[in-house]
Design a protein around this motif. Sequence first.
Motif, mmCIF file in Angstrom:
data_model
loop_
_atom_site.group_PDB
_atom_site.id
_atom_site.type_symbol
_atom_site.label_atom_id
_atom_site.label_comp_id
_atom_site.label_asym_id
_atom_site.label_seq_id
_atom_site.Cartn_x
_atom_site.Cartn_y
_atom_site.Cartn_z
ATOM 1 N N VAL A 127 0.792 -1.213 -0.066
ATOM 2 C CA VAL A 127 -0.106 0.017 0.019
ATOM 3 C C VAL A 127 0.769 1.139 0.078
ATOM 4 O O VAL A 127 0.389 2.157 -0.873
ATOM 5 C CB VAL A 127 -1.003 0.155 1.350
ATOM 6 N N ILE A 128 1.853 1.056 0.927
ATOM 7 C CA ILE A 128 2.904 2.417 0.835
ATOM 8 C C ILE A 128 3.429 2.566 -0.472
ATOM 9 O O ILE A 128 3.662 3.660 -0.890
ATOM 10 C CB ILE A 128 3.924 2.357 2.052
ATOM 11 N N GLY A 129 3.882 1.490 -1.208
ATOM 12 C CA GLY A 129 4.473 1.540 -2.461
ATOM 13 C C GLY A 129 3.488 2.146 -3.325
ATOM 14 O O GLY A 129 4.032 3.051 -4.185
ATOM 15 N N ASP A 130 2.430 1.588 -3.514
ATOM 16 C CA ASP A 130 1.496 2.152 -4.529
ATOM 17 C C ASP A 130 1.045 3.613 -4.151
ATOM 18 O O ASP A 130 1.025 4.457 -5.085
ATOM 19 C CB ASP A 130 0.110 1.218 -4.364
ATOM 20 N N PHE A 131 0.952 4.065 -2.885
ATOM 21 C CA PHE A 131 0.781 5.387 -2.722
ATOM 22 C C PHE A 131 1.763 6.351 -3.317
ATOM 23 O O PHE A 131 1.717 7.533 -3.725
ATOM 24 C CB PHE A 131 0.598 5.650 -1.066
ATOM 25 N N GLN A 132 2.961 5.876 -3.085
ATOM 26 C CA GLN A 132 4.116 6.727 -3.509
ATOM 27 C C GLN A 132 4.311 6.570 -4.933
ATOM 28 O O GLN A 132 4.603 7.771 -5.601
ATOM 29 C CB GLN A 132 5.429 5.980 -2.983
ATOM 30 N N LYS A 133 3.633 5.705 -5.649
ATOM 31 C CA LYS A 133 3.658 5.654 -7.163
ATOM 32 C C LYS A 133 2.673 6.637 -7.602
ATOM 33 O O LYS A 133 2.925 7.634 -8.440
ATOM 34 C CB LYS A 133 3.250 4.400 -7.674
ATOM 35 N N ILE A 134 1.353 6.756 -6.884
ATOM 36 C CA ILE A 134 0.491 7.597 -7.084
ATOM 37 C C ILE A 134 0.915 9.038 -6.986
ATOM 38 O O ILE A 134 0.572 10.017 -7.817
ATOM 39 C CB ILE A 134 -0.925 7.368 -6.472
ATOM 40 N N ASN A 135 1.352 9.248 -5.882
ATOM 41 C CA ASN A 135 1.872 10.674 -5.461
ATOM 42 C C ASN A 135 2.861 11.262 -6.750
ATOM 43 O O ASN A 135 3.049 12.241 -7.054
ATOM 44 C CB ASN A 135 2.519 10.663 -4.144
ATOM 45 N N TYR A 136 3.796 10.246 -6.961
ATOM 46 C CA TYR A 136 4.953 10.750 -8.111
ATOM 47 C C TYR A 136 4.245 11.044 -9.223
ATOM 48 O O TYR A 136 4.467 12.177 -10.052
ATOM 49 C CB TYR A 136 5.856 9.683 -7.996
ATOM 50 N N SER A 137 3.311 10.265 -9.556
ATOM 51 C CA SER A 137 2.540 10.610 -10.921
ATOM 52 C C SER A 137 1.859 11.914 -10.771
ATOM 53 O O SER A 137 1.923 12.502 -11.852
ATOM 54 C CB SER A 137 1.461 9.311 -11.088
ATOM 55 N N ILE A 138 1.250 12.218 -9.697
ATOM 56 C CA ILE A 138 0.453 13.402 -9.541
ATOM 57 C C ILE A 138 1.278 14.566 -9.630
ATOM 58 O O ILE A 138 1.062 15.602 -10.350
ATOM 59 C CB ILE A 138 -0.539 13.271 -8.526
ATOM 60 N N ASN A 139 2.404 14.334 -8.748
ATOM 61 C CA ASN A 139 3.436 15.681 -8.761
ATOM 62 C C ASN A 139 3.945 15.771 -9.837
ATOM 63 O O ASN A 139 4.401 16.942 -10.353
ATOM 64 C CB ASN A 139 4.519 15.365 -7.801
ATOM 65 N N ASN A 140 4.258 14.873 -11.014
ATOM 66 C CA ASN A 140 5.014 15.064 -11.995
ATOM 67 C C ASN A 140 4.166 15.195 -13.430
ATOM 68 O O ASN A 140 4.361 15.030 -14.721
ATOM 69 C CB ASN A 140 5.966 13.826 -12.473
ATOM 70 N N ASN A 141 2.661 15.259 -13.143
ATOM 71 C CA ASN A 141 1.827 15.395 -14.291
ATOM 72 C C ASN A 141 1.755 14.362 -15.195
ATOM 73 O O ASN A 141 1.428 14.423 -16.336
ATOM 74 C CB ASN A 141 2.017 16.781 -14.998
ATOM 75 N N ASP A 142 1.834 13.231 -14.542
ATOM 76 C CA ASP A 142 1.636 11.890 -15.385
ATOM 77 C C ASP A 142 0.395 11.612 -15.136
ATOM 78 O O ASP A 142 -0.478 11.227 -14.246
ATOM 79 C CB ASP A 142 2.748 10.697 -14.970
ATOM 80 N N ASN A 143 -0.514 11.351 -16.443
ATOM 81 C CA ASN A 143 -1.965 11.255 -16.389
ATOM 82 C C ASN A 143 -2.225 9.703 -16.093
ATOM 83 O O ASN A 143 -3.461 9.240 -16.425
ATOM 84 C CB ASN A 143 -2.466 11.850 -17.599
ATOM 85 N N HIS A 144 -1.181 8.944 -15.968
ATOM 86 C CA HIS A 144 -1.674 7.514 -16.093
ATOM 87 C C HIS A 144 -2.652 7.075 -14.939
ATOM 88 O O HIS A 144 -3.402 6.216 -15.275
ATOM 89 C CB HIS A 144 -0.364 6.551 -15.935
ATOM 90 N N PHE A 145 -2.498 7.562 -13.833
ATOM 91 C CA PHE A 145 -3.216 7.074 -12.775
ATOM 92 C C PHE A 145 -4.565 7.860 -12.553
ATOM 93 O O PHE A 145 -5.457 7.538 -11.727
ATOM 94 C CB PHE A 145 -2.469 7.362 -11.392
ATOM 95 N N LYS A 146 -4.583 8.854 -13.487
ATOM 96 C CA LYS A 146 -5.761 9.922 -13.386
ATOM 97 C C LYS A 146 -7.040 9.164 -14.332
ATOM 98 O O LYS A 146 -7.954 9.930 -14.399
ATOM 99 C CB LYS A 146 -5.582 11.262 -13.779
ATOM 100 N N GLY A 147 -6.621 8.537 -15.168
ATOM 101 C CA GLY A 147 -7.786 7.600 -16.102
ATOM 102 C C GLY A 147 -7.623 8.602 -17.118
ATOM 103 O O GLY A 147 -8.579 8.374 -17.978
ATOM 104 N N GLU A 148 -6.752 9.241 -17.670
ATOM 105 C CA GLU A 148 -6.899 10.251 -18.737
ATOM 106 C C GLU A 148 -5.763 9.706 -19.767
ATOM 107 O O GLU A 148 -4.909 8.955 -19.522
ATOM 108 C CB GLU A 148 -6.461 11.637 -18.376
#
Length: 148
Positions: A127-148
């Motif tokens: 869970v911590i590893g997935d949370f870090q991946k999502i935060n990294y994705s949001i902070n770097n404007n990677d839209n992979h986890f946003k569903g876009e």
Amino acid sequence: MALGSSSAESNSTGNTDGKPKGKKRTLGEIIDFCAKAVVMIVGLPIRAAAAIVNQFVANGGAGRALVGGILFIGGSVISADSTWQLIFTGPPVLPWFEPTWNWLNVPFALFNPFFYLAFIISVGVQVIGDFQKINYSINNNDNHFKGE
């Protein structure tokens, strides 16, 4: 005889399809009924399979949650086996690449509270590893986890 009298007579008898009650079906009506029955019988397994597949591909379907849950629990058990062996020096539970594996290792681990502690640790790490991946994705404007 008035134009509306025949429909009034058919409605008064309760027959709404406009046919007299005692009239036999024609050959075309029998063929039509048989064709509908065959299509319904043949199409039933296909409709059932389509409904099941739809649960796995539709957004918010129960099948997606079920498969995701099974994969998450399975991955957590594999990770818990590693944590179990590393931290608690327990025998291997899963038989992959383990020369010392035995069937008695499974009940030994399942009835040992430290294996469940190892399971909780491995779920926390995932869970911590997935949370870090999502935060990294949001902070770097990677839209992979946003569903876009």
